[in-house]
Design a protein around this motif. Structure first.
Motif, PDB file in Angstrom:
ATOM      1  N   LEU A   1     -12.659  45.370  19.005  1.00 33.08           N
ATOM      2  CA  LEU A   1     -12.382  46.517  19.909  1.00 33.08           C
ATOM      3  C   LEU A   1     -12.848  47.908  19.080  1.00 33.08           C
ATOM      4  O   LEU A   1     -12.478  48.995  19.591  1.00 33.08           O
ATOM      5  CB  LEU A   1     -10.922  46.673  20.081  1.00 33.08           C
ATOM      6  CG  LEU A   1     -10.366  45.714  21.240  1.00 33.08           C
ATOM      7  CD1 LEU A   1      -8.803  45.654  21.418  1.00 33.08           C
ATOM      8  CD2 LEU A   1     -10.981  45.802  22.486  1.00 33.08           C
ATOM      9  N   GLY A   2     -13.412  47.523  17.803  1.00 29.52           N
ATOM     10  CA  GLY A   2     -13.644  48.678  16.868  1.00 29.52           C
ATOM     11  C   GLY A   2     -14.762  49.653  17.308  1.00 29.52           C
ATOM     12  O   GLY A   2     -15.116  50.555  16.678  1.00 29.52           O
TER      13      GLY A   2
ATOM     14  N   SER B   1     -13.335  57.383  24.689  1.00 29.09           N
ATOM     15  CA  SER B   1     -12.320  56.417  24.016  1.00 29.09           C
ATOM     16  C   SER B   1     -11.238  55.976  25.071  1.00 29.09           C
ATOM     17  O   SER B   1     -11.109  54.729  25.211  1.00 29.09           O
ATOM     18  CB  SER B   1     -11.635  57.467  23.038  1.00 29.09           C
ATOM     19  OG  SER B   1     -11.164  58.431  23.710  1.00 29.09           O
TER      20      SER B   1
ATOM     21  N   THR C   1      -9.257  46.311  15.475  1.00 27.77           N
ATOM     22  CA  THR C   1      -9.528  47.444  15.788  1.00 27.77           C
ATOM     23  C   THR C   1     -10.367  48.041  14.650  1.00 27.77           C
ATOM     24  O   THR C   1     -10.798  49.216  14.455  1.00 27.77           O
ATOM     25  CB  THR C   1      -8.461  48.499  15.833  1.00 27.77           C
ATOM     26  OG1 THR C   1      -7.439  48.470  14.908  1.00 27.77           O
ATOM     27  CG2 THR C   1      -7.637  48.134  17.260  1.00 27.77           C
TER      28      THR C   1
ATOM     29  N   MET D   1     -11.537  52.039  26.356  1.00 28.11           N
ATOM     30  CA  MET D   1     -10.441  51.177  25.703  1.00 28.11           C
ATOM     31  C   MET D   1      -9.781  50.420  26.877  1.00 28.11           C
ATOM     32  O   MET D   1      -9.650  49.173  26.849  1.00 28.11           O
ATOM     33  CB  MET D   1      -9.690  52.053  24.892  1.00 28.11           C
ATOM     34  CG  MET D   1      -8.655  50.838  24.331  1.00 28.11           C
ATOM     35  SD  MET D   1      -9.584  49.700  23.172  1.00 28.11           S
ATOM     36  CE  MET D   1      -9.673  50.188  21.657  1.00 28.11           C
TER      37      MET D   1
ATOM     38  N   TRP E   1     -12.472  52.174  19.499  1.00 28.06           N
ATOM     39  CA  TRP E   1     -11.560  52.801  18.508  1.00 28.06           C
ATOM     40  C   TRP E   1     -11.300  52.277  17.547  1.00 28.06           C
ATOM     41  O   TRP E   1     -11.182  50.939  17.432  1.00 28.06           O
ATOM     42  CB  TRP E   1      -9.956  52.470  19.574  1.00 28.06           C
ATOM     43  CG  TRP E   1      -9.922  53.759  20.483  1.00 28.06           C
ATOM     44  CD1 TRP E   1     -10.490  54.949  20.614  1.00 28.06           C
ATOM     45  CD2 TRP E   1      -8.756  53.908  21.431  1.00 28.06           C
ATOM     46  NE1 TRP E   1      -9.810  55.849  21.689  1.00 28.06           N
ATOM     47  CE2 TRP E   1      -8.591  55.122  22.023  1.00 28.06           C
ATOM     48  CE3 TRP E   1      -7.552  53.006  21.580  1.00 28.06           C
ATOM     49  CZ2 TRP E   1      -7.764  55.642  22.770  1.00 28.06           C
ATOM     50  CZ3 TRP E   1      -6.589  53.456  22.532  1.00 28.06           C
ATOM     51  CH2 TRP E   1      -6.713  54.712  23.184  1.00 28.06           C
ATOM     52  N   ARG E   2     -11.406  52.997  16.559  1.00 21.46           N
ATOM     53  CA  ARG E   2     -10.968  52.337  15.132  1.00 21.46           C
ATOM     54  C   ARG E   2      -9.716  52.836  14.744  1.00 21.46           C
ATOM     55  O   ARG E   2      -9.336  54.189  14.654  1.00 21.46           O
ATOM     56  CB  ARG E   2     -11.991  52.755  14.139  1.00 21.46           C
ATOM     57  CG  ARG E   2     -13.358  51.918  14.603  1.00 21.46           C
ATOM     58  CD  ARG E   2     -14.431  52.297  13.250  1.00 21.46           C
ATOM     59  NE  ARG E   2     -15.796  51.781  13.913  1.00 21.46           N
ATOM     60  CZ  ARG E   2     -16.854  52.386  13.670  1.00 21.46           C
ATOM     61  NH1 ARG E   2     -17.153  53.427  13.215  1.00 21.46           N
ATOM     62  NH2 ARG E   2     -17.979  51.797  14.428  1.00 21.46           N
TER      63      ARG E   2
END
Length: 183
Positions: free
Chosen positions: A25-26, A91, A19, A95, A29-30
């Protein structure tokens, strides 16, 4: 975080790498590393995860966590739930689509449910636009355009998934299934 543990058992540092800004996946969402460890410390007492092993090496010891049955059920339920608000799509929906793709799971059920949520929102905003004046009309035009674009996005993904091999949104690569995914 639970969905990443649904893929495979991991420690917090591995979740942080996934993340991070440069992680796979960053882009969606981070999650800062301290937040990951704080969440892990809450998920365990909630009965959603359990420590599996402790890895030791050159750095600090790392606890590897696995999902409990309750954790797996929570993830699977969450992945099926559409976003209720257009502002959450950036988001939440993205995700979920990324996580489904990582597990090689068919996104069409989620996309159909998301469409069912968006369609009445778009229709209501279109009707409201006709009754507003001044800045309220501008604001409704903005909201209607965004909701309409979100609906078009979902429709495009549904069309791609329905026409693609194995129902994947990314038809240019094979599905990646893991045995713990139940199929």
């Amino acid at each position: 975080m639970l969905a990443l543990l649904r893929e495979e058992s991991r420690h917090g540092f591995a979740i942080a790498a996934l993340t991070a800004a440069d992680g796979p996946l960053g882009q969606v969402w981070r999650i800062p590393r301290p937040l990951i460890y704080r969440a892990l410390s809450r998920l365990e007492p909630a009965g959603l995860i359990e420590p599996l092993a402790v890895e030791s090496g050159a750095g600090p010891q790392r606890t590897v966590y696995a999902l409990t049955d309750s954790g797996r059920e929570a993830v699977d339920e969450w992945l099926r739930q559409p976003s209720e608000h257009v502002r959450q799509l950036r988001s939440d929906l993205l995700m979920k689509l990324a996580l489904l793709d990582r597990r090689g799971l068919d996104p069409r059920g989620l996309l159909r449910d998301q469409r069912a949520v968006l369609e009445p929102i778009v229709a209501a905003l279109a009707a409201d636009r006709k009754r507003q004046e001044d800045f309220d009309a501008v604001l409704l035009a903005w909201r209607h355009t965004n909701a309409g674009a979100a609906l078009q996005f979902v429709d495009d993904l549904l069309a791609e998934a329905s026409g693609g091999a194995g129902g994947q949104c990314h038809v240019d690569r094979p599905a990646r299934r893991r045995s713990q995914d139940g199929g």
